[in-house]
Scaffold this motif. Structure first.
Motif, mmCIF file in Angstrom:
data_model
loop_
_atom_site.group_PDB
_atom_site.id
_atom_site.type_symbol
_atom_site.label_atom_id
_atom_site.label_comp_id
_atom_site.label_asym_id
_atom_site.label_seq_id
_atom_site.Cartn_x
_atom_site.Cartn_y
_atom_site.Cartn_z
ATOM 1 N N SER A 145 1.014 -1.220 0.045
ATOM 2 C CA SER A 145 0.185 -0.017 -0.114
ATOM 3 C C SER A 145 0.794 1.187 0.148
ATOM 4 O O SER A 145 0.767 2.447 -0.685
ATOM 5 N N PHE B 11 -3.152 6.527 -3.853
ATOM 6 C CA PHE B 11 -3.976 7.018 -2.571
ATOM 7 C C PHE B 11 -4.859 5.929 -2.436
ATOM 8 O O PHE B 11 -5.395 5.520 -1.213
ATOM 9 N N GLY B 12 -5.453 5.258 -3.399
ATOM 10 C CA GLY B 12 -6.491 4.239 -3.713
ATOM 11 C C GLY B 12 -5.781 3.196 -2.931
ATOM 12 O O GLY B 12 -6.666 2.283 -2.084
ATOM 13 N N LYS B 13 -4.705 2.655 -2.751
ATOM 14 C CA LYS B 13 -4.161 1.675 -2.444
ATOM 15 C C LYS B 13 -4.138 1.777 -0.703
ATOM 16 O O LYS B 13 -4.357 0.829 -0.018
ATOM 17 N N ALA B 14 -3.631 2.866 -0.552
ATOM 18 C CA ALA B 14 -3.551 3.125 1.152
ATOM 19 C C ALA B 14 -5.166 3.131 1.742
ATOM 20 O O ALA B 14 -4.936 2.701 2.627
ATOM 21 N N GLN B 15 -5.775 3.723 0.833
ATOM 22 C CA GLN B 15 -7.266 3.647 1.242
ATOM 23 C C GLN B 15 -7.785 1.914 1.458
ATOM 24 O O GLN B 15 -8.521 1.650 2.432
ATOM 25 N N GLU B 16 -7.518 1.540 0.608
ATOM 26 C CA GLU B 16 -7.663 -0.001 0.417
ATOM 27 C C GLU B 16 -7.038 -0.819 1.761
ATOM 28 O O GLU B 16 -7.779 -1.551 2.567
ATOM 29 N N HIS C 37 -6.589 0.542 4.553
ATOM 30 C CA HIS C 37 -7.572 1.066 5.894
ATOM 31 C C HIS C 37 -8.900 0.245 5.811
ATOM 32 O O HIS C 37 -9.053 -0.018 7.022
ATOM 33 N N ARG C 38 -9.388 0.410 4.828
ATOM 34 C CA ARG C 38 -10.473 -0.182 4.592
ATOM 35 C C ARG C 38 -10.447 -1.827 5.057
ATOM 36 O O ARG C 38 -11.173 -2.275 5.646
ATOM 37 N N ASP D 225 -11.991 -1.259 8.847
ATOM 38 C CA ASP D 225 -13.486 -1.243 8.586
ATOM 39 C C ASP D 225 -13.893 -2.682 9.104
ATOM 40 O O ASP D 225 -14.497 -3.382 7.954
#
Ligand SMILES: Nc1ncnc2c1ncn2[C@@H]1O[C@H](COP(=O)(O)OP(=O)(O)OP(=O)(O)O)[C@@H](O)[C@H]1O
Length: 549
Positions: free
Chosen positions: A283, A289-294, A296-297, A301
């Motif tokens: 990530s 940014f998408g990878k970092a968000q992934e 986190h998710r 989550d």
């Protein structure tokens, strides 16, 4: 869905009321009971924390029947009990004594143990410490008890009370059976390996139903079950530690399955710490940014994070930091974390103190090598699960008596005995088992076996190069050699699936799982494969012994 959660404090109060009414427990024991706590009721077992070894012995030996009767009445179903010792309860009681009594007890400033912390979070409410009621029969003060105890045992440690299986010896009349099926069978994916419908990565075979309970794992099993029933309410985190092949991973998956069966839509994620590391590195490296968000998710989550083999968490500061934040975020949001490790937090080298202290915040429990009866019961369970031909008790006993420290090895021995039986049509008896185990054990020098040795020996045996064994080419010979080498890595080393995959050109852990299953099956069907595995095992063990000399 689970029944409404039991009010533990009220249930314990009721238990004490019944015990007083029945008047079978002497004053001193009653005073200790007043200081004790009901920590959880898991299936038909109440987990009690008591202040001293003396109290534990007395409750288990002298007052077991009375206590069991009272608990059964208070809980409303047949309830047995398991006891752990938490010495801070004694001090807590003494501190309570010093303060004027109020109707709503507020937490006293006192040394916290993992057990205390766990109870503090039950139902999200402050701890309800057992009230010190003035009853006509009660003359001993808790201060007296504290002093008496301090005199009797001046050496008592200041460490928080680690909970381990030694406090949970089985009663003589207890049978070794898996837990009385609290959870329905998990949803199985194609191939029966992992569950579908979520990203949880759970192995369908590792459930509480298939987990055999014995003295060595009783508390860990009960605690695991409790966190699945009440995620983030019972103990957070739950930290399970112990040697290789003793069922930690199995328990972790079982928590996930059980929680999923109780709470529809619950997000559970199982991850090995190396996989966590890889995910994090990917990530970050991608810079997207998408990878970092992934990332986190994936890790934030969720409702339950099951993290296996934390000792392998890569020592890179960034990864540690990422895990630290993930842990804190989940914990602060009341999400359950369950961690396994080969060592208790205090002995985990390479971890910062702030991390270790977080691991200690909830409940720690160990798993120990199982005793003979438990090993036999585990083998019987494996036979039952495979649905294969019955294996006589004396054969199981023979295998279990020869392999005592690692359940994975125990399973490996059973597979080999079954394989030889099905190939040779020899009767399934002790002499068959003897001939298989002779090969397996005579070469056992105790020297450590590494993946490098297994791969090198496999390559030499099949006339291949190491690169061919670990590479990607897929001719039949190469695939067989590779799968045998993976199978032997699984059986003969402590390496988790993920690590084994890495040794074979960075393959996924599911590939290793598949190879393991495939070779176990082929050994029963093809004499050549059985012979190759047997012969190679001897060579690997000899070579490791030579290297160790
Ligand atoms: N009490 C048990 N009942 C049934 N099977 C068990 C039990 N304990 C362990 N096993 C089996 O033994 C094998 C090894 O267990 P597991 O992988 O959970 O060990 P582990 O403690 O996680 O080992 P490692 O630290 O090497 O990862 C698994 O197949 C598991 O199902």
């Amino acid at each position: 869905m689970a029944d409404a959660p039991l009010d533990l404090a009220a249930t314990w109060d009721e238990t004490l009321r019944i015990l007083r009414r029945e008047n079978e427990v002497n004053e001193r024991a009653m005073a200790f009971l007043t200081l004790s706590r009901l920590m959880a009721v898991v299936a038909d077992t109440a987990l009690l924390a008591v202040p001293s070894t003396w109290a534990k012995d007395v409750f288990e030996q002298r007052y077991a029947t009375a206590l069991r009767y009272a608990l059964t009445q208070a809980v409303g179903q047949d309830t047995r009990f398991a006891i752990t010792i938490d010495e801070s309860l004694l001090m807590a009681g003494a501190e309570d004594e010093d303060r004027p009594r109020t109707t709503s007890p507020s937490p006293a400033p006192r040394r916290e143990s993992p057990v205390d912390k766990a109870v503090d979070t039950v139902d999200g409410e402050p701890a309800r410490r057992p009230e010190l009621r003035e009853t006509p029969g009660r003359r001993l003060s808790t201060q007296d008890l504290a002093e008496q105890y301090a005199e009797a045992d001046p050496e008592r440690p200041e460490e928080p009370a680690y909970i381990d299986r030694r406090h949970f010896e089985p009663r003589a009349d207890e049978r070794l059976t898996p837990m009385p099926s609290p959870s329905p069978a998990p949803r199985a994916a194609e191939g029966g390996e992992t569950t579908l419908g979520s990203d949880s990565k759970l192995n369908a075979k590792y459930t509480f139903e298939t987990f055999v309970i014995g003295a060595s794992n009783r508390f860990a099993q009960a605690a695991a079950s409790a966190v699945a029933e009440a995620p983030a309410k019972a103990y957070n985190p739950l930290f399970i530690y112990g040697g290789s092949g003793l069922g930690k991973t199995h328990l972790l998956h079982a928590v996930g399955h059980y929680a999923q069966s109780l709470y529809s839509g619950i997000e559970v994620r199982y991850v090995n710490s190396e996989e966590f590391t890889n995910d994090f590195i990917n990530s970050v490296q991608s810079g997207q940014f998408g990878k970092a968000q992934e990332f986190h998710r994936r890790y934030r989550d969720i409702d339950i994070l099951l993290i296996d083999d934390i000792q392998f968490l890569q020592r890179a500061p960034e990864t540690m930091e990422a895990f630290f934040h993930t842990f804190n975020t989940l914990h602060n949001e009341n999400k359950q974390i369950v961690i396994t490790s080969d060592l208790p937090p205090k002995q985990l080298g390479g971890f910062e103190d702030r991390m270790r202290s977080r691991f200690e915040m909830g409940l720690m429990t160990d798993v120990q090598p199982p005793d003979l009866e438990t090993r036999i019961a585990i083998l019987r369970k494996k036979v039952e699960m495979e649905g294969t031909q019955e294996v006589p008790r004396d054969v199981l006993e023979y295998i279990a008596s020869r392999i005592s420290t690692n359940i994975r090895e125990l399973e490996g021995a059973l597979i080999r005995v079954q394989a030889l039986h099905s190939l040779s049509r020899q009767p399934m008896d002790v002499s068959l088992a003897e001939s298989v185990l002779k090969d397996l054990l005579t070469h056992d020098s105790g020297a450590e076996i590494t993946a490098a040795t297994i791969i090198a020996q496999t390559a030499a045996y099949f006339g291949l190069t190491v690169e061919q064994v670990t590479g990607g080419a897929r001719t039949r010979v190469l695939v067989t050699a590779r799968q045998i080498a993976m199978y032997l890595c699984r059986e003969l080393t402590d390496m988790p699936l993920m690590r084994i995959g890495k040794e074979f050109g960075g393959r996924d852990h599911t590939t290793v799982m598949h190879a393991n299953k495939k070779i176990a099956e082929l050994m029963k069907e093809r004499r050549a494969i059985f012979n190759q595995v047997t012969e190679l095992t001897a060579r690997i063990k000899n070579s490791s012994a030579d290297q160790g000399r």
